[in-house]
Every structure is written in C-alpha cells, then in structure tokens.
Design an enzyme around this catalytic site. Structure first.
Site, PDB file in Angstrom:
ATOM      1  N   ASP A  24      11.303  38.563   3.688  1.00  0.00           N
ATOM      2  CA  ASP A  24      11.017  37.269   3.280  1.00  0.00           C
ATOM      3  C   ASP A  24      11.025  36.225   4.399  1.00  0.00           C
ATOM      4  O   ASP A  24      10.260  35.511   4.326  1.00  0.00           O
ATOM      5  CB  ASP A  24      12.243  37.044   2.248  1.00  0.00           C
ATOM      6  CG  ASP A  24      12.293  37.730   0.901  1.00  0.00           C
ATOM      7  OD1 ASP A  24      11.275  38.105   0.323  1.00  0.00           O
ATOM      8  OD2 ASP A  24      13.448  38.266   0.521  1.00  0.00           O
ATOM      9  N   ARG A  69      27.265  34.571   1.585  1.00  0.00           N
ATOM     10  CA  ARG A  69      26.186  33.340   1.402  1.00  0.00           C
ATOM     11  C   ARG A  69      26.985  32.096   1.597  1.00  0.00           C
ATOM     12  O   ARG A  69      26.311  31.237   2.279  1.00  0.00           O
ATOM     13  CB  ARG A  69      25.700  33.503   0.082  1.00  0.00           C
ATOM     14  CG  ARG A  69      24.756  34.692  -0.370  1.00  0.00           C
ATOM     15  CD  ARG A  69      23.842  34.977   0.643  1.00  0.00           C
ATOM     16  NE  ARG A  69      22.965  35.965   0.589  1.00  0.00           N
ATOM     17  CZ  ARG A  69      23.010  36.868   1.710  1.00  0.00           C
ATOM     18  NH1 ARG A  69      23.757  37.130   2.600  1.00  0.00           N
ATOM     19  NH2 ARG A  69      22.182  38.039   1.498  1.00  0.00           N
ATOM     20  N   ASP A  98      21.347  34.812  -5.163  1.00  0.00           N
ATOM     21  CA  ASP A  98      21.512  34.098  -3.824  1.00  0.00           C
ATOM     22  C   ASP A  98      21.105  32.662  -3.937  1.00  0.00           C
ATOM     23  O   ASP A  98      21.449  31.964  -2.940  1.00  0.00           O
ATOM     24  CB  ASP A  98      20.951  35.114  -2.560  1.00  0.00           C
ATOM     25  CG  ASP A  98      21.855  36.184  -2.139  1.00  0.00           C
ATOM     26  OD1 ASP A  98      23.081  36.084  -2.673  1.00  0.00           O
ATOM     27  OD2 ASP A  98      21.360  36.882  -1.525  1.00  0.00           O
ATOM     28  N   SER A 138      15.183  46.346  -1.221  1.00  0.00           N
ATOM     29  CA  SER A 138      15.514  45.139  -0.730  1.00  0.00           C
ATOM     30  C   SER A 138      16.897  45.328  -0.375  1.00  0.00           C
ATOM     31  O   SER A 138      17.808  45.922  -1.183  1.00  0.00           O
ATOM     32  CB  SER A 138      15.389  44.249  -2.048  1.00  0.00           C
ATOM     33  OG  SER A 138      16.213  43.028  -1.853  1.00  0.00           O
TER      34      SER A 138
END
Length: 408
Positions: free
Chosen positions: A18, A98, A127, A179
């Site tokens: 990404d 995160r 996320d 992923s």
C-alpha cells in the site's frame, strides 16, 4: 480538502504494498507535493532493511525511521497484558501498535510544518480508525489523506499492476500476496486462501509461518520455562533479569519453536464486517497465560471478577482505536491498583502448541493449602457451612414459599 493547499505531506510508511505505491500516487494527485515518509519501528525487524533507499527512489524527500520498541512494550503492551485484555481471543498486536506510530507521525508532521498526514489503510479495515483517532488526539485540525478512499484502485492485484507500471520493487508476488502486519509482538495474515473460512491455514507449508512452527513440527520433548513478575510486570526469564522487551523477544523464540501462539479467528471488525485472520503471537500467548496464572493466587475473588469484566471494555477500546481516551486511562489506573501484589514466579511446560501449568509461587498468595486441604485440619469448621447456606439461600426459600402459597 483543497488539494492546491497541500504542499507537504507526512506519510505513515511501512514499505509494504500500500504505502509503496502511495508515494508516487500522492505526487501525481496532489500537485507534486513533497512527501516525507515516517516508519515507526515497533519490531518489524528485516522489513526495515533497505527502506530508506526504496522511499527515496519512489519519490520521498526523506525517511524517518523511529525506534519506538521500548515505549511500545512498556507503555502499550504491558498495560494491556496487565489488564488481561483480549478482543475475541485476539491479542491486539496490530491494535495497540497503531496509536504509538500515529502519535510519532503527528509529532514529526507538526515539526516539519506539514499540510496533511497520509496513511495507507483501506476503507474496509480497523486501522484507518486507529490512525485517525490518534491524529485527532494530538492534531485535531490536521487534514488526513486516505488514498484507499479516493483512488480508482480496487484490489491488491491492481496495486501490484500500479507498482509494476511505476517500477516500484516489491517483496511479494501475486501468489504470496497475503496482507500482513508484523511487529515484535505478533504477525498477522489475511487474504488469499484465508478469505474462505472453509480453508485450513497452511501451517506446515514452508514460508507461511514466520515466528514459529506448526505444533506438528515442534519438538517431541517439552520445554520448561520460568517467568518472574513484579507488580504484574515480567522482570526475569529462566531466572535471568531482563527488560520486558527482552523477555518478549526470548519468549517469541522458545514459544515459536514449540508451536505456541497460533490463532485462526473470524473476528468482528469495527466497521461492521466479519473478517478471518491467522495470527502468530508466540511470546504474547505465553505472557498472557503466565500473568493470568499468577493472578489466580494473588487476586481476591471480587477484584478478579470485576477485572475480568472490565478487560472486555479495555480490549474494545484498544481494538477500536480509543487508546488516547479518559476511559482507557481510568481503566489502566484501576488495573495498576490491582497489580500491587501480583508478584511471584510461574513455571510452565511448553509442548506442541500447548502451555501447561507447572507451578506458581508468591509471597502474596491468597491460596492456603491448610484451609483448602481435603485432609484433616484445625482451621475450618465444616459445621459453619449450614448456617451460611441457610442465610445465602433465604431469598430462594422465601420465593418458593410465596409461590407455593399462591398456588393453593
């Protein structure tokens, strides 16, 4: 957002699929803006190799690599372990990584005078919420760019097409395009064959597991370990004093070698859908188990039961990206109070994916062998239980008498 006003963007950069394509995409779609990449090191190890060269070659003006590992363990992981917080059995490996990354990104964005912060989270995932709630906590007016909510790319296959067209090197191919999220606590796998809940994970396939082995491939003899805790915090492994980070890394090795910590789960995402993932958390699984084992002798009944209830709330706050909230801070204060006497030693036996209790000791133990024994004792009068039962059962007795009277 006025795109013409965006001159400098700070990008949460991992070097994965990404974020690798986001740098040229930002420059193409935001007036050739300056892109400053920031990678928070939370223990993803070799994923950081060659990251600066890759970021600069794809158009970033600079790359910050921030070592957050000690803070990550001490201020995010350990408070969550002490809380006993699990989200549907998931040990929150991505969830609590995160907030700390986003916090540091905000600090750099403010120092750099950035016009916006960008992340590579999809519109289907959790996320995006975790990053943006953390950004709101420290820079409430900072614009956020989320390409997955803007661009025409619809799949990871199309992302690979974009990368190939722009000569962006990738460490994956279309066949290994899971992923993944990796840090010193865990590794997650999503996508490809795992999207079919009827498919068994390929635990024995070479290259699928990265932090350990399948229980089938683990040794045929058990491994014994000991962990020491002080006020709920791990302080020693096998008798050797270590930092909490060092202990987690050591547990990852011994746990992974014994096939510990695999979780295959269909979880309820914050955005409303169910999603299937496979998680590797070898050290974390052992640490949670050991901490809970010690608590069974150190916590009184009412405190333990209330703590177990609040652990669900704590886990939901972490999972939902609400780390920087008054409630999470209040719950951590409660947890810290419960941990004052959670000090002692735990011995465990690891065997082919199993963690087996092998002994627990504490100077603060509330367990009394003298009271609990089935043998003869001089401290417990069993005749006292008759009066206790009469009082404890009085409401039931009265209700039954009323019911019987009204049936006549």
């Amino acid at each position: 957002m006025n795109k013409n006003s965006i001159k400098k963007v700070v990008l949460a950069y991992s070097g994965g699929l990404d974020t690798s394509i986001i740098i040229p995409w930002l420059k193409e779609n935001y007036n050739n803006c300056e892109v400053i990449a920031v990678s928070g090191n939370v223990g993803q190890a070799d994923e950081l190799d060659g990251l600066e060269e890759k970021a600069l070659k794809t158009g970033a003006s600079k790359l910050y690599i921030e070592d957050l590992t000690d803070e990550f363990v001490d201020e995010y992981i350990i408070p969550t372990v002490k809380a006993g917080a699990l989200y549907e059995d998931y040990m929150l490996g991505t969830s609590f990584a995160r907030p700390i990354i986003a916090k540091r990104i905000v600090e750099i964005a403010l120092a750099e005078g950035a016009d916006a912060i960008c992340h590579g989270c999809t519109g289907k995932g959790n996320d995006q919420v975790r990053f943006e709630l953390a950004i709101k906590a420290f820079a409430p007016d900072m614009p956020v760019i989320a390409p997955w909510r803007e661009w025409d790319i619809k799949s990871r296959e199309e992302e690979i097409d974009y990368a190939e067209a722009h000569n962006i090197p990738l460490k994956i191919n279309r066949e290994t395009n899971y992923s993944k999220d990796k840090n010193l606590w865990h590794l997650s796998h999503e996508g490809l064959d795992l999207e079919d809940a009827g498919n068994e994970p390929m635990y024995e396939k070479e290259g699928f597991l990265e932090m350990g082995v399948s229980p089938l491939q683990a040794p045929d003899t058990p491994t014994y370990i000991t962990l020491d805790f002080e006020a709920g915090v791990p302080v020693a492994f096998n008798g050797e004093k270590m930092s909490a980070k060092e202990i987690i890394l050591a547990l990852n090795k011994v746990g992974g070698a014994n096939g510990i910590g695999l979780l295959d789960i269909v979880e309820n995402r914050l955005v409303g859908m169910k999603c299937r993932g496979v998680y590797e958390t070898p050290g974390g699984t052992i640490l949670y188990f050991a901490h809970n084992y010690l608590e069974t002798i150190c916590l009184d009944k009412m405190t333990m039961h209330e703590k177990q209830k609040l652990a669900i709330t704590f886990a939901e706050l972490v999972y939902n990206g609400q780390w920087y909230t008054p409630l999470r801070e209040a719950l951590s204060a409660f947890v810290d109070s419960t941990q004052k006497n959670v000090t002692g030693k735990v011995r465990l036996k690891l065997y082919k994916g199993n963690i087996i209790k092998a002994g627990v000791w504490s100077d603060y133990s509330l367990y009394s062998e003298e009271i609990a024994t089935f043998g003869e004792d001089d401290v417990y009068n069993q005749a006292d239980s008759a009066g206790f039962i009469n009082l404890f059962g009085l409401p039931i007795k009265v209700q039954a008498q009323v019911n019987a009277r009204n049936k006549k």
